[in-house]
Design a protein around this motif. Structure first.
Motif, mmCIF file in Angstrom:
data_model
loop_
_atom_site.group_PDB
_atom_site.id
_atom_site.type_symbol
_atom_site.label_atom_id
_atom_site.label_comp_id
_atom_site.label_asym_id
_atom_site.label_seq_id
_atom_site.Cartn_x
_atom_site.Cartn_y
_atom_site.Cartn_z
ATOM 1 N N LEU A 21 -2.721 -2.582 5.899
ATOM 2 C CA LEU A 21 -2.638 -4.010 5.596
ATOM 3 C C LEU A 21 -1.288 -4.383 4.981
ATOM 4 O O LEU A 21 -0.628 -5.317 5.458
ATOM 5 C CB LEU A 21 -3.816 -4.451 4.726
ATOM 6 C CG LEU A 21 -3.968 -5.942 4.488
ATOM 7 C CD1 LEU A 21 -4.002 -6.722 5.795
ATOM 8 C CD2 LEU A 21 -5.232 -6.214 3.679
ATOM 9 N N PRO A 22 -0.810 -3.669 3.957
ATOM 10 C CA PRO A 22 0.536 -3.995 3.449
ATOM 11 C C PRO A 22 1.634 -3.740 4.491
ATOM 12 O O PRO A 22 2.593 -4.511 4.575
ATOM 13 C CB PRO A 22 0.712 -3.064 2.248
ATOM 14 C CG PRO A 22 -0.665 -2.749 1.808
ATOM 15 C CD PRO A 22 -1.479 -2.707 3.077
ATOM 16 N N VAL A 29 6.640 -10.202 7.868
ATOM 17 C CA VAL A 29 7.828 -10.840 7.290
ATOM 18 C C VAL A 29 9.062 -10.468 8.111
ATOM 19 O O VAL A 29 9.849 -11.334 8.493
ATOM 20 C CB VAL A 29 8.010 -10.438 5.813
ATOM 21 C CG1 VAL A 29 9.365 -10.883 5.283
ATOM 22 C CG2 VAL A 29 6.891 -11.018 4.969
ATOM 23 N N LEU A 30 9.213 -9.199 8.391
ATOM 24 C CA LEU A 30 10.374 -8.732 9.150
ATOM 25 C C LEU A 30 10.453 -9.409 10.515
ATOM 26 O O LEU A 30 11.514 -9.902 10.910
ATOM 27 C CB LEU A 30 10.303 -7.206 9.299
ATOM 28 C CG LEU A 30 11.522 -6.507 9.869
ATOM 29 C CD1 LEU A 30 12.725 -6.710 8.956
ATOM 30 C CD2 LEU A 30 11.232 -5.030 10.037
ATOM 31 N N SER A 31 9.334 -9.471 11.210
ATOM 32 C CA SER A 31 9.349 -10.044 12.556
ATOM 33 C C SER A 31 9.428 -11.571 12.540
ATOM 34 O O SER A 31 9.848 -12.176 13.524
ATOM 35 C CB SER A 31 8.137 -9.578 13.368
ATOM 36 O OG SER A 31 6.939 -10.022 12.788
ATOM 37 N N ILE A 91 -7.082 -11.974 7.024
ATOM 38 C CA ILE A 91 -7.192 -12.999 8.074
ATOM 39 C C ILE A 91 -5.855 -13.708 8.304
ATOM 40 O O ILE A 91 -5.383 -13.778 9.440
ATOM 41 C CB ILE A 91 -8.330 -13.992 7.768
ATOM 42 C CG1 ILE A 91 -9.692 -13.303 7.941
ATOM 43 C CG2 ILE A 91 -8.237 -15.224 8.668
ATOM 44 C CD1 ILE A 91 -10.873 -14.124 7.452
ATOM 45 N N PRO A 92 -5.197 -14.256 7.263
ATOM 46 C CA PRO A 92 -3.927 -14.926 7.537
ATOM 47 C C PRO A 92 -2.841 -13.991 8.062
ATOM 48 O O PRO A 92 -2.014 -14.401 8.869
ATOM 49 C CB PRO A 92 -3.520 -15.553 6.208
ATOM 50 C CG PRO A 92 -4.542 -15.202 5.219
ATOM 51 C CD PRO A 92 -5.630 -14.446 5.876
ATOM 52 N N VAL A 93 -2.842 -12.739 7.619
ATOM 53 C CA VAL A 93 -1.860 -11.786 8.153
ATOM 54 C C VAL A 93 -2.080 -11.620 9.651
ATOM 55 O O VAL A 93 -1.135 -11.674 10.442
ATOM 56 C CB VAL A 93 -1.931 -10.424 7.427
ATOM 57 C CG1 VAL A 93 -1.110 -9.370 8.146
ATOM 58 C CG2 VAL A 93 -1.459 -10.565 5.987
ATOM 59 N N VAL A 153 2.248 -15.289 2.444
ATOM 60 C CA VAL A 153 1.033 -14.546 2.790
ATOM 61 C C VAL A 153 1.233 -13.055 2.515
ATOM 62 O O VAL A 153 0.348 -12.386 1.978
ATOM 63 C CB VAL A 153 0.636 -14.804 4.261
ATOM 64 C CG1 VAL A 153 -0.366 -13.778 4.766
ATOM 65 C CG2 VAL A 153 0.083 -16.214 4.409
ATOM 66 N N ALA A 154 2.395 -12.529 2.865
ATOM 67 C CA ALA A 154 2.669 -11.110 2.621
ATOM 68 C C ALA A 154 2.672 -10.811 1.123
ATOM 69 O O ALA A 154 2.113 -9.801 0.679
ATOM 70 C CB ALA A 154 4.001 -10.706 3.247
ATOM 71 N N GLY A 155 3.280 -11.697 0.339
ATOM 72 C CA GLY A 155 3.273 -11.506 -1.111
ATOM 73 C C GLY A 155 1.860 -11.507 -1.668
ATOM 74 O O GLY A 155 1.502 -10.651 -2.489
#
Length: 187
Positions: A21-22, A29-31, A91-93, A153-155
């Motif tokens: 998940l992380p 974020v990278l993409s 879900i948002p990821v 979202v990643a944070g």
């Protein structure tokens, strides 16, 4: 799923969530911010994010099974309540990873159409011209909004996974080890 090779499945599955998940959030974020990475990582990350999303309820279900078989403590209750939040960050990821992938796919179609040039009878041109785009793949404003949302979202995902993991470690290990090393003796 209850046990794997005699161990509670939760303690094994949780390692997959803690890594996947992380990792998916960071790849998101990278993409979303780096176009070259987007071309290479968007599709694999969409698959990874969906896999992590599928694993979350399996892992929490295994955790609920384990919860009924260990002593109830406040630390355990805190962990199980936090564990239920993992789905709300997974879900948002997954959704954003799919959006980034879909936009990359649509952008590749538009780019292919433009790269072909003046060749009017080419099948790729005919396909690209007829294909409608839905997620504004060429819009820098939409890309910027997606990138900002992806960072947020990643944070949130990294923070949530940390909180869940820390509470699980506290519930499992607090008061169950010695600060001093055990004497080395004969076995």
């Amino acid at each position: 799923m209850t046990t794997v090779n005699g161990l509670p499945a939760h303690i094994l599955l949780v390692h997959a969530i803690v890594v996947l998940l992380p990792l998916s959030a960071l790849l998101l974020v990278l993409s979303s911010v780096w176009p070259k990475a987007r071309g290479k990582l968007a599709a694999p990350n969409a698959v990874l994010a969906v896999l992590a999303l599928i694993l979350v309820p399996i892992t929490t279900n295994a955790g609920e099974w384990l919860e009924r078989r260990v002593p109830r403590t406040q630390l355990l209750r805190d962990h199980t309540e936090l564990g239920d939040t993992a789905l709300w960050v997974a879900i948002p990821v997954a959704v954003l990873a799919l959006v980034v992938w879909w936009r990359q796919r649509e952008n590749a179609t538009v780019t292919d159409k433009n790269d072909v040039g003046a060749v009017e009878d080419n099948a790729a041109v005919a396909t690209a011209v007829r294909r409608k785009t839905y997620l504004a793949p060429a819009s820098t404003k939409v890309t910027t909004v997606i990138a900002v949302v992806a960072v947020l979202v990643a944070g949130a995902t990294l923070y949530d996974v940390y909180r869940i993991g820390d509470s699980g470690a506290q519930a499992s290990w607090q008061g169950k080890f010695s600060e001093n090393a055990a004497p080395r003796g004969t076995r």
